[in-house]
Enzyme design. Structure first.
Site, PDB file in Angstrom:
ATOM      1  N   ASP A 149     -42.055  67.359  39.552  1.00  0.00           N
ATOM      2  CA  ASP A 149     -41.096  66.309  40.364  1.00  0.00           C
ATOM      3  C   ASP A 149     -40.281  65.340  39.377  1.00  0.00           C
ATOM      4  OD1 ASP A 149     -39.793  64.827  42.412  1.00  0.00           O
ATOM      5  OD2 ASP A 149     -41.310  63.294  41.891  1.00  0.00           O
ATOM      6  N   ARG A 150     -39.255  64.989  39.491  1.00  0.00           N
ATOM      7  CA  ARG A 150     -38.735  64.132  38.338  1.00  0.00           C
ATOM      8  C   ARG A 150     -39.016  62.654  38.403  1.00  0.00           C
ATOM      9  NH1 ARG A 150     -32.324  62.207  38.128  1.00  0.00           N
ATOM     10  NH2 ARG A 150     -33.182  60.445  39.079  1.00  0.00           N
ATOM     11  N   ASP A 151     -38.862  61.821  39.696  1.00  0.00           N
ATOM     12  CA  ASP A 151     -38.906  60.292  39.726  1.00  0.00           C
ATOM     13  C   ASP A 151     -40.613  60.231  39.740  1.00  0.00           C
ATOM     14  OD1 ASP A 151     -36.372  59.885  39.241  1.00  0.00           O
ATOM     15  OD2 ASP A 151     -35.970  60.426  41.293  1.00  0.00           O
ATOM     16  N   ASN A 158     -35.799  66.087  44.965  1.00  0.00           N
ATOM     17  CA  ASN A 158     -34.856  65.348  45.746  1.00  0.00           C
ATOM     18  C   ASN A 158     -33.918  64.410  45.427  1.00  0.00           C
ATOM     19  OD1 ASN A 158     -36.137  67.332  47.632  1.00  0.00           O
ATOM     20  ND2 ASN A 158     -37.282  65.763  48.699  1.00  0.00           N
ATOM     21  N   GLN A 159     -32.678  64.679  45.533  1.00  0.00           N
ATOM     22  CA  GLN A 159     -31.624  63.521  45.139  1.00  0.00           C
ATOM     23  C   GLN A 159     -30.955  63.257  46.162  1.00  0.00           C
ATOM     24  OE1 GLN A 159     -31.689  61.719  42.420  1.00  0.00           O
ATOM     25  NE2 GLN A 159     -33.647  62.683  41.503  1.00  0.00           N
ATOM     26  N   SER A 160     -31.081  62.546  47.412  1.00  0.00           N
ATOM     27  CA  SER A 160     -30.435  62.194  48.577  1.00  0.00           C
ATOM     28  C   SER A 160     -29.439  61.241  48.186  1.00  0.00           C
ATOM     29  CB  SER A 160     -31.358  61.722  49.524  1.00  0.00           C
ATOM     30  OG  SER A 160     -31.876  60.709  49.257  1.00  0.00           O
ATOM     31  N   ASP A 199     -45.625  63.167  42.867  1.00  0.00           N
ATOM     32  CA  ASP A 199     -46.303  61.897  43.058  1.00  0.00           C
ATOM     33  C   ASP A 199     -46.251  61.751  44.579  1.00  0.00           C
ATOM     34  OD1 ASP A 199     -43.398  61.498  42.950  1.00  0.00           O
ATOM     35  OD2 ASP A 199     -43.959  59.270  43.130  1.00  0.00           O
ATOM     36  N   ARG A 226     -34.375  70.888  50.310  1.00  0.00           N
ATOM     37  CA  ARG A 226     -35.054  69.542  50.210  1.00  0.00           C
ATOM     38  C   ARG A 226     -36.549  69.611  50.357  1.00  0.00           C
ATOM     39  NH1 ARG A 226     -34.306  64.184  50.131  1.00  0.00           N
ATOM     40  NH2 ARG A 226     -35.635  62.821  51.415  1.00  0.00           N
ATOM     41  N   LYS A 227     -37.410  69.074  49.528  1.00  0.00           N
ATOM     42  CA  LYS A 227     -38.902  69.083  49.717  1.00  0.00           C
ATOM     43  C   LYS A 227     -39.177  68.289  51.116  1.00  0.00           C
ATOM     44  CE  LYS A 227     -39.036  67.458  45.429  1.00  0.00           C
ATOM     45  NZ  LYS A 227     -39.583  66.898  44.294  1.00  0.00           N
ATOM     46  N   ASN A 266     -39.633  56.059  38.095  1.00  0.00           N
ATOM     47  CA  ASN A 266     -38.583  55.801  39.253  1.00  0.00           C
ATOM     48  C   ASN A 266     -37.911  54.482  39.227  1.00  0.00           C
ATOM     49  OD1 ASN A 266     -37.306  56.463  41.410  1.00  0.00           O
ATOM     50  ND2 ASN A 266     -38.954  55.627  42.769  1.00  0.00           N
TER      51      ASN A 266
HETATM   52 MG   LIG Z   1     -41.339  61.528  42.859  1.00  0.00          MG
END
Ligand SMILES: [Mg+2]
Length: 327
Positions: free
Chosen positions: A148-150, A191-193, A273, A247-248, A156
């Protein structure tokens, strides 16, 4: 030593692409070029034949992982397709001049039909070795470290659009480098909503992404594939790229990675996370799931325990810090 075209074909197959032959102006000779692919590879090297008309009418859409093959008498066909063509453009048997070379990713001026046949013979001789080494078959291929990224790769910053605010998490470069040293792929699924909501522009997203990649590169780390989902559906009003399956906690982004890299999912690892990271990975068949501790961990564990009540074989491990992970 292998001809560069041999390596290009291996890479194309490895990424799930096809050889796309452009049929205009030479249908007769094309079958000679395709014959060894039919005889010697029995479908292991996928190829298709399409006309410029089909492509312009979007009856067939080339993909970035495809190798699009033009013969030397078809240079003008490329001009008509230039704007819509994905994939790597290969010119075969041409007198490549520097003036036009920008149109091609590869131009093999010396490539006669005979030479092409020799290349495929050589490829056939090494095919078993290539397919074993390059993981052509997902079941026998390399695993992937999905991240995951953030709050896994970077700290984050909600809906971050400022590259200056990008900070790597401690231990992430070491983990990525360790994964590569052990022949894992490394992929980012995020996810980048904020993109779908219009709170972050695509340009801002890219600048944040580039900063992250730059910081990783400073420590010799890279990510092989990055997938993002802009999808958001609030109050029944879906926005962003309208693919909810990406989207996860849905597994679409991981399946896209798998489609490109032919990942061995059972051998793969997810680090996230959020409960949704692990649920997505589980639904994609990822073998090991890790929840990286953060201030929201208690809440995420409750959500994961509820998932376990439904899926008895859903297992996960809490990681206090990235350096605790053994691949
Ligand atoms: Mg995250």
């Amino acid at each position: 030593m292998s001809h560069p075209l041999e390596l290009l074909i291996v890479e194309t197959v490895q990424l799930g692409g096809s050889l796309v032959f452009i049929a205009d102006q030479n249908p007769a000779t094309l079958s000679q070029w395709q014959q060894p692919l039919v005889q010697d590879f029995a479908g292991e090297i996928p190829f298709v034949t399409r006309t410029a008309e089909d492509l312009l009418a979007q009856k067939y859409v080339t993909r970035p992982e495809d190798l699009v093959m033009f013969q030397s008498n078809q240079k003008s066909v490329l001009t008509s397709l230039d704007a819509i063509l994905n994939g790597q453009r290969v010119l075969l048997g041409a007198e490549a001049s520097s003036a036009e070379s920008h149109q091609w990713d590869y131009a093999f001026a010396d490539l006669s039909l005979h030479k092409w046949q020799l290349i495929l013979q050589s490829l056939k001789a090494h095919w078993g070795q290539w397919s074993a080494l390059q993981g052509l078959d997902g079941e026998h291929g390399a695993g992937c470290l999905f991240l995951d990224r953030d709050d896994v790769v970077v700290k984050n910053v909600p809906y971050n659009k400022d590259p200056e605010a990008v900070q790597l998490l401690p231990g992430i470069c070491e983990l990525i480098n360790k994964a590569h040293a052990q022949s894992y792929w490394v992929a980012l699924v995020t996810n980048q909503s904020g993109l779908g909501r219009g709170w972050i522009s695509w340009t801002q997203y890219q600048s944040v992404h580039q900063r992250m990649m730059q910081l990783l590169a400073q420590q010799g780390a890279w990510i092989d594939d990055c997938e993002w989902s802009a999808f958001i559906d609030e109050a029944g009003s879906p926005r962003g790229r309208l693919l909810a399956g990406l989207r996860k906690p849905r597994n679409g982004m991981l399946l896209k990675v798998n489609n490109k890299l032919r990942v061995n999912m059972a051998k793969s690892v997810m680090v996230g996370d959020s409960a949704s990271d692990l649920k997505a990975a589980f639904a994609a068949g990822v073998g090991r799931l890790y929840l990286l501790a953060s201030e929201k961990t208690d809440k995420e564990i409750k959500s994961l325990q509820a998932h376990q009540a439904v899926y008895s074989h859903f297992k996960f491990t809490v990681l206090e810090k990235l350096s605790d992970l053994t691949l």
